[in-house]
Design a protein around this motif. Structure first.
Motif, PDB file in Angstrom:
ATOM      1  N   LYS A 108     -34.960  -8.549 -24.361  1.00  0.00           N
ATOM      2  CA  LYS A 108     -34.705  -7.636 -23.243  1.00  0.00           C
ATOM      3  C   LYS A 108     -34.662  -8.395 -21.917  1.00  0.00           C
ATOM      4  O   LYS A 108     -33.792  -8.158 -21.090  1.00  0.00           O
ATOM      5  N   ILE A 109     -35.576  -9.323 -21.714  1.00  0.00           N
ATOM      6  CA  ILE A 109     -35.597 -10.079 -20.462  1.00  0.00           C
ATOM      7  C   ILE A 109     -34.390 -11.020 -20.411  1.00  0.00           C
ATOM      8  O   ILE A 109     -33.787 -11.213 -19.363  1.00  0.00           O
ATOM      9  N   GLU A 161     -31.483 -10.461 -21.859  1.00  0.00           N
ATOM     10  CA  GLU A 161     -30.349  -9.575 -21.579  1.00  0.00           C
ATOM     11  C   GLU A 161     -30.289  -9.254 -20.079  1.00  0.00           C
ATOM     12  O   GLU A 161     -29.222  -9.256 -19.471  1.00  0.00           O
ATOM     13  N   TYR A 162     -31.451  -8.997 -19.491  1.00  0.00           N
ATOM     14  CA  TYR A 162     -31.508  -8.694 -18.058  1.00  0.00           C
ATOM     15  C   TYR A 162     -31.052  -9.905 -17.236  1.00  0.00           C
ATOM     16  O   TYR A 162     -30.220  -9.777 -16.340  1.00  0.00           O
ATOM     17  N   GLN A 191     -27.347 -10.623 -16.920  1.00  0.00           N
ATOM     18  CA  GLN A 191     -26.523  -9.817 -16.024  1.00  0.00           C
ATOM     19  C   GLN A 191     -26.160 -10.622 -14.773  1.00  0.00           C
ATOM     20  O   GLN A 191     -25.198 -10.304 -14.085  1.00  0.00           O
ATOM     21  N   TYR A 212     -42.019  -7.907 -15.123  1.00  0.00           N
ATOM     22  CA  TYR A 212     -40.812  -7.166 -15.475  1.00  0.00           C
ATOM     23  C   TYR A 212     -41.255  -5.962 -16.293  1.00  0.00           C
ATOM     24  O   TYR A 212     -41.961  -6.105 -17.297  1.00  0.00           O
ATOM     25  N   TYR A 258     -40.815  -3.583 -18.925  1.00  0.00           N
ATOM     26  CA  TYR A 258     -40.025  -3.338 -20.124  1.00  0.00           C
ATOM     27  C   TYR A 258     -39.944  -1.833 -20.379  1.00  0.00           C
ATOM     28  O   TYR A 258     -38.895  -1.286 -20.676  1.00  0.00           O
ATOM     29  N   ASP A 317     -36.877  -1.815 -16.466  1.00  0.00           N
ATOM     30  CA  ASP A 317     -35.882  -2.770 -15.958  1.00  0.00           C
ATOM     31  C   ASP A 317     -36.066  -3.129 -14.485  1.00  0.00           C
ATOM     32  O   ASP A 317     -35.153  -3.655 -13.868  1.00  0.00           O
ATOM     33  N   TRP A 318     -37.221  -2.847 -13.907  1.00  0.00           N
ATOM     34  CA  TRP A 318     -37.512  -3.233 -12.535  1.00  0.00           C
ATOM     35  C   TRP A 318     -38.631  -4.272 -12.544  1.00  0.00           C
ATOM     36  O   TRP A 318     -39.327  -4.458 -13.539  1.00  0.00           O
ATOM     37  N   TRP A 319     -38.816  -4.916 -11.423  1.00  0.00           N
ATOM     38  CA  TRP A 319     -39.861  -5.930 -11.239  1.00  0.00           C
ATOM     39  C   TRP A 319     -40.889  -5.409 -10.250  1.00  0.00           C
ATOM     40  O   TRP A 319     -40.550  -4.668  -9.324  1.00  0.00           O
TER      41      TRP A 319
END
Length: 194
Positions: free
Chosen positions: A4-5, A7-8, A11, A50, A52, A76-78
């Motif tokens: 997931k990270i 993939e992020y 981007q 991050y 998840y 999906d935010w930090w």
């Protein structure tokens, strides 16, 4: 979960298989319970987080004991106390989970090493810092030029998923109004739709 990270990150910058392994090994999965703090004042912030899955609120407490919401973070935010994290000095705010959550953490030293080793990671962290700065600037400008009602309407349009997941008192604090005033705005909005 490190997929997931990755993939992020992809981007913003494309990674080779080796770079994916490298960055994936730097993040640690941590399960956080609702109302658990991941940052507290007077302790140096060691991690960038991050989200998840879950929701968090960053806030400070004023001299009169009133808290002021600085930021929210959902999937999906930090989130962290960036001043503490970047300068490795004691934190000035709290970051608390608003629901049971899962975060992927990178510690300060691992991030610095990633950036030293590979320009792509430096680029990635610069991009997310720039995006965060732009968000904060928009927030400051909105607080200066819009009415409370306009701030609420704009936030609902732009971030409906946050409005649905955070407590009303926290949203009111973030938007710079009392909970009672936010209730009146919401009631007026509902009445208009009827």
């Amino acid at each position: 979960m490190t997929e997931k990270i990755i993939e992020y990150i992809e981007q913003f910058v494309k990674l080779t298989d080796e770079e994916k392994k490298q960055v994936g090994s730097c993040f640690k999965e941590v399960k956080i319970k609702k109302r658990q703090f991941i940052v507290q004042p007077n302790f140096t912030t060691k991690h960038r987080n991050y989200v998840y899955k879950g929701a968090f609120r960053a806030y400070v407490v004023g001299d009169e004991g009133q808290d002021h919401t600085i930021n929210f973070a959902i999937d999906d935010w930090w989130i962290t106390d960036y001043n503490s994290y970047i300068f490795q000095q004691p934190a000035t705010m709290f970051v608390v989970a608003l629901e049971d959550s899962i975060i992927l953490q990178i510690d300060y030293e691992a991030e610095q090493e990633l950036k030293r080793q590979n320009h792509k990671f430096e680029t990635f962290f610069r991009i997310i810092a720039e995006r965060g700065l732009a968000f904060q600037q928009r927030r400051i400008i909105s607080n200066l030029i819009h009415t409370a009602e306009e701030r609420y309407e704009n936030y609902v349009l732009k971030y409906p998923q946050i409005v649905q997941r955070v407590p009303q008192y926290a949203l009111a604090s973030f938007l710079g109004m009392t909970t009672e005033f936010l209730s009146r705005i919401r009631n007026k909005r509902v009445a208009k739709k009827s």
